[in-house]
Design a protein around this motif. Structure first.
Motif, PDB file in Angstrom:
ATOM      1  N   ILE A 117       1.704   2.193  -3.427  1.00  0.00           N
ATOM      2  CA  ILE A 117       0.559   2.757  -4.142  1.00  0.00           C
ATOM      3  C   ILE A 117       0.429   4.240  -3.830  1.00  0.00           C
ATOM      4  O   ILE A 117       0.234   5.070  -4.736  1.00  0.00           O
ATOM      5  N   ASN A 118       0.563   4.596  -2.562  1.00  0.00           N
ATOM      6  CA  ASN A 118       0.518   6.018  -2.178  1.00  0.00           C
ATOM      7  C   ASN A 118       1.657   6.795  -2.814  1.00  0.00           C
ATOM      8  O   ASN A 118       1.472   7.915  -3.319  1.00  0.00           O
ATOM      9  N   PHE A 149       0.820  -1.216   0.000  1.00  0.00           N
ATOM     10  CA  PHE A 149       0.000   0.000   0.000  1.00  0.00           C
ATOM     11  C   PHE A 149       0.853   1.265   0.000  1.00  0.00           C
ATOM     12  O   PHE A 149       0.500   2.260  -0.635  1.00  0.00           O
ATOM     13  N   LYS A 150       1.997   1.228   0.647  1.00  0.00           N
ATOM     14  CA  LYS A 150       2.868   2.411   0.677  1.00  0.00           C
ATOM     15  C   LYS A 150       3.334   2.775  -0.731  1.00  0.00           C
ATOM     16  O   LYS A 150       3.355   3.962  -1.097  1.00  0.00           O
ATOM     17  N   GLY A 185      -4.793   6.500  -3.084  1.00  0.00           N
ATOM     18  CA  GLY A 185      -4.684   5.560  -1.973  1.00  0.00           C
ATOM     19  C   GLY A 185      -5.940   5.543  -1.124  1.00  0.00           C
ATOM     20  O   GLY A 185      -6.408   4.467  -0.696  1.00  0.00           O
ATOM     21  N   GLU A 229      -3.881   0.767   6.827  1.00  0.00           N
ATOM     22  CA  GLU A 229      -4.469  -0.031   5.744  1.00  0.00           C
ATOM     23  C   GLU A 229      -4.817  -1.436   6.212  1.00  0.00           C
ATOM     24  O   GLU A 229      -4.970  -2.346   5.417  1.00  0.00           O
ATOM     25  N   PRO A 265      -4.515  -3.302  -6.910  1.00  0.00           N
ATOM     26  CA  PRO A 265      -4.256  -3.675  -5.504  1.00  0.00           C
ATOM     27  C   PRO A 265      -4.773  -5.081  -5.181  1.00  0.00           C
ATOM     28  O   PRO A 265      -5.758  -5.548  -5.755  1.00  0.00           O
ATOM     29  N   HIS A 319      -1.904  10.128  -2.566  1.00  0.00           N
ATOM     30  CA  HIS A 319      -2.757   9.764  -1.429  1.00  0.00           C
ATOM     31  C   HIS A 319      -4.242   9.788  -1.768  1.00  0.00           C
ATOM     32  O   HIS A 319      -5.034   9.072  -1.149  1.00  0.00           O
TER      33      HIS A 319
END
Length: 427
Positions: free
Chosen positions: A299-300, A296-297, A308, A335, A372, A305
């Motif tokens: 993706i941000n 997830f990090k 995200g 998350e 994701p 954000h």
């Protein structure tokens, strides 16, 4: 007419009319039945306080023996054919309506003595006594009605096929309690003799038998094809009768994560251990799934954000679509999310987790360039842990094992069946 014939005639008349209105509830509306049920309460209390007949076993009042016992029997029939959420309406309506009546009569006292009319003198002493007995009787009715239904439900495991016997025992126990409790108040207020306690109890036991038989007759003749609602844990029935689940729903709405709509971690801390306690009392399993979004990090960092945040929202939407209506989703960390599934075995939880994983993988692959995925760990109470913290820790260990094995997978005490789609295999 003899006293016994009088009581039996009144019981048949009362139950016959009320049962007919109940039977016609789909045609006339439930309001007709409920209004008729409520109107009788004042007469019940009045007769129970002032009108007694003598039978060989003692004094008794038709108001208490016939009308009050009949009201409980009708409420029980109402529950048997409807459910706890419906039957609580007359229970609370009677409670509130009778308290309101007493309050309004009390305000009349503020005026002072009423104007005297020729040939009639108002009996304020009787009104004051009735007010006290009305409060006491209404409170007892509220307790009696809820306890009656809970006892009836408890007897299901002992007498699964006999509605009549369950009804008779339930009515007998509650009417015994009510006879002692109401007579205590009646004796204090009006000085009713002790013979009314024993006489009334014997008569109420007879009423329990008669009304249980009438309930069985009604069900056999008029609603034979209607199935009795399935048994539920006593705690669930109690929560519905007392509006506890509505209170919890309000708390749920006030304890939601603003971004995702999931419940907050604070709500999880408040609900987790009580959920396990209910499961233990009912002999059920409760499963917990903990999942987070893979990478997830990154993706941000790559998509920003705003993207995200949208991924977080959509993951929760996908998870909700694959679980039962009573299961709860909590945002446990940034998350990381927890799904609490009461009355669910480990195998069923693994299957549900796998459905969540596939739904997220397939849906989000179409919506986001990042495609994701989620990893999920599953644990089950009481097999894996005895407390909610222990259950989280056990599921968390499985989550980290899913990460170690390559992410986008479910790990529990047994491997989840991987129902991969073409898109899953393409990854």
């Amino acid at each position: 007419m003899s006293g016994t014939a009088l009581l039996l005639t009144q019981a048949l008349l009362y139950f016959g009319v009320m049962a007919a209105l109940f039977r016609l509830r789909r045609l006339l509306g439930l309001g007709v039945f409920l209004c008729a049920l409520g109107v009788m309460h004042f007469l019940e209390t009045y007769l129970a306080a002032v009108f007694f007949i003598e039978l060989p076993f003692g004094l008794l009042s038709p108001g208490s023996t016939v009308l009050f016992s009949g009201k409980l029997a009708i409420i029980l029939l109402f529950y048997i054919r409807e459910d706890a959420e419906t039957v609580r309406q007359p229970i609370y309506g009677l409670l509130i309506g009778n308290f309101l009546m007493v309050a309004l009569v009390a305000t009349l006292q503020l005026y002072g003595p009423p104007v005297s009319l020729p040939g009639y003198n108002s009996d304020l002493t009787l009104i004051n006594q009735m007010g006290v007995l009305m409060i006491w009787g209404t409170t007892l009715l509220f307790v009696d009605a809820i306890a009656l239904i809970l006892i009836y439900e408890k007897l299901r495991s002992l007498l699964p096929t006999s509605v009549v016997l369950r009804s008779c025992i339930s009515l007998g126990l509650i009417l015994s309690f009510d006879q002692v409790a109401f007579f205590t108040g009646l004796h204090v207020v009006t000085g009713t003799p002790l013979s009314a306690l024993t006489g009334g109890w014997v008569a109420k036991m007879g009423a329990a038998v008669v009304y249980a038989a009438l309930i069985g007759l009604y069900l056999a003749l008029l609603e034979r094809d209607a199935a009795e609602p399935s048994a539920q844990p006593l705690s669930d029935t109690f929560y519905k009768l007392t509006y506890r689940h509505k209170y919890e729903e309000l708390l749920d709405r006030s304890g939601q994560d603003v971004l995702t709509g999931a419940l907050t971690r604070e709500r999880f801390e408040a609900l987790g251990q009580p959920t396990l306690a209910r499961s233990l009392a009912a002999g059920h399993k409760t499963s917990l799934a903990i999942f987070d979004i893979d990478h997830f990090k990154s993706i941000n960092d790559r998509y920003g954000h705003v993207a995200g945040d949208e991924v977080l929202r959509r993951v929760v939407d996908c998870a909700r679509a694959e679980i039962r209506g009573d299961d709860r989703v909590f945002r446990y960390g940034g998350e990381e999310f927890v799904v609490l599934c009461e009355n669910m075995t480990h195998d069923a939880a693994l299957a549900a987790a796998e459905r969540m994983r596939i739904a997220v993988s397939q849906t989000l692959a179409r919506e986001f360039e990042a495609e994701p995925t989620i990893s999920i760990g599953v644990a089950t109470f009481p097999d894996d842990a005895a407390s909610i913290r222990g259950l989280v820790a056990h599921a968390d260990a499985h989550l980290y094992e899913a990460k170690r094995q390559g992410r986008n997978r479910v790990v529990g005490n047994r491997p989840a069946r991987m129902a991969e789609t073409g898109q899953d295999r393409a990854r």
